[in-house]
Design an enzyme around this catalytic site. Structure first.
Site, mmCIF file in Angstrom:
data_model
loop_
_atom_site.group_PDB
_atom_site.id
_atom_site.type_symbol
_atom_site.label_atom_id
_atom_site.label_comp_id
_atom_site.label_asym_id
_atom_site.label_seq_id
_atom_site.Cartn_x
_atom_site.Cartn_y
_atom_site.Cartn_z
ATOM 1 N N SER A 139 0.872 -1.436 0.001
ATOM 2 C CA SER A 139 -0.089 0.127 0.187
ATOM 3 C C SER A 139 0.786 1.055 -0.028
ATOM 4 O O SER A 139 1.921 1.188 0.495
ATOM 5 C CB SER A 139 -0.866 0.041 1.381
ATOM 6 O OG SER A 139 -1.641 1.179 1.408
ATOM 7 N N TYR A 152 -2.645 -1.555 10.157
ATOM 8 C CA TYR A 152 -2.564 -1.697 8.764
ATOM 9 C C TYR A 152 -1.218 -1.042 8.027
ATOM 10 O O TYR A 152 -0.790 -1.557 7.295
ATOM 11 C CB TYR A 152 -3.853 -0.802 8.135
ATOM 12 C CG TYR A 152 -3.921 -0.919 6.609
ATOM 13 C CD1 TYR A 152 -4.659 -2.183 5.986
ATOM 14 C CD2 TYR A 152 -3.506 -0.068 5.755
ATOM 15 C CE1 TYR A 152 -4.574 -2.247 4.746
ATOM 16 C CE2 TYR A 152 -3.807 0.003 4.320
ATOM 17 C CZ TYR A 152 -4.292 -1.075 3.864
ATOM 18 O OH TYR A 152 -4.240 -1.501 2.310
#
Length: 254
Positions: A139, A152
């Site tokens: 990400s 995350y």
């Protein structure tokens, strides 16, 4: 990674980026197997796209991964691409453990242990193929943190370094490691993200990803233009400004 002629397994692809990517790769002339936990969605995909195979898999469960791997390889002995797509994102408050501990454990199990177990289940098979690829999914938040999603961010940073490391180890094999680094995309990863003006439209993102895969078959990282602001802040020397901008502009960062 060649853009066509592959047999591709994508766990975590019953919706969002995973499903959109599966459909695009199928359209490029690949055999695609979609994996996911929700059998109702798997049945819907099979009905709407009969040329796509489906398999039930829960990537938080080592036993489920093992069983799914056996099923996939029995049906598709020519499998040569694994895309470790499954992942979750949670908003957390780290002031008190009851506000983050259960969430953090779930995120790390899904986003880190899941890909590790998937790779373990398929790595011997992939090494026996004349040309194979593992696509990991990190990400933009692996490189610049969104303050409300600490676990995350950390999980995706771990996937980035895992990708870098195993690429070195597997350099003596036929297995390539390609890291996909999405920015915010309009999916249901977080509440409200599907309609967020800060996210890239899903179709636009997947089209750019497939175009990059096609034009850069030897790429180690797949980066759409929108992720480069996050990816290269430290290299440009404006990391602090990137982090401030990210957390000021994103609705989840306020």
């Amino acid at each position: 990674m060649n853009i066509s002629g592959n047999t591709i397994f994508i766990p975590g692809s019953t919706s969002g980026i995973g499903l959109a990517l599966a459909l695009e790769l199928r359209a490029k002339g690949n055999t695609v197997i979609v994996g996911g936990r929700r059998t109702d969605l798997l049945e819907q995909i099979a009905a709407e796209h009969p040329d796509i195979d489906t398999v039930a898999i829960d990537t938080t469960s080592a036993a489920s991964i093992e069983a799914a791997a056996k099923e996939v390889l029995a049906k598709h002995p020519d499998l040569n691409v694994l895309v470790t797509m499954a992942g979750i994102m949670r908003i957390e408050d780290w002031h008190k453990p009851e506000s983050f501990l259960a969430s953090a454990e779930a995120v790390l199990t899904t986003n880190v242990l899941g890909p590790v177990r998937l790779i373990a289940a398929f790595i011997e098979h992939l090494q026996a193929q004349p040309d194979a690829t593992i696509v990991t999914v990190s990400s933009g938040l692996a490189f610049a943190p969104l303050k409300v999603t600490p676990s995350y961010n950390a999980s995706k940073a771990a996937i980035h370094m895992l990708s870098e490391s195993i690429r070195l180890q597997l350099a003596d094999t036929t297995v390539k490691i390609v890291e996909l680094e999405p920015p915010a995309v309009r999916t249901a990863l977080l509440p409200g993200q599907e309609t967020s003006e800060y996210g890239v439209p899903l179709d636009e993102f997947v089209a750019e990803v497939v175009a990059l895969l096609e034009s850069q078959p030897d790429a180690k990282e797949i980066q759409v233009e929108r992720v480069k602001f996050l990816r290269y802040g430290e290299a440009r020397g404006d990391y602090d400004q990137v982090v401030a901008t990210l957390n000021a502009s994103d609705p989840h960062g306020k």
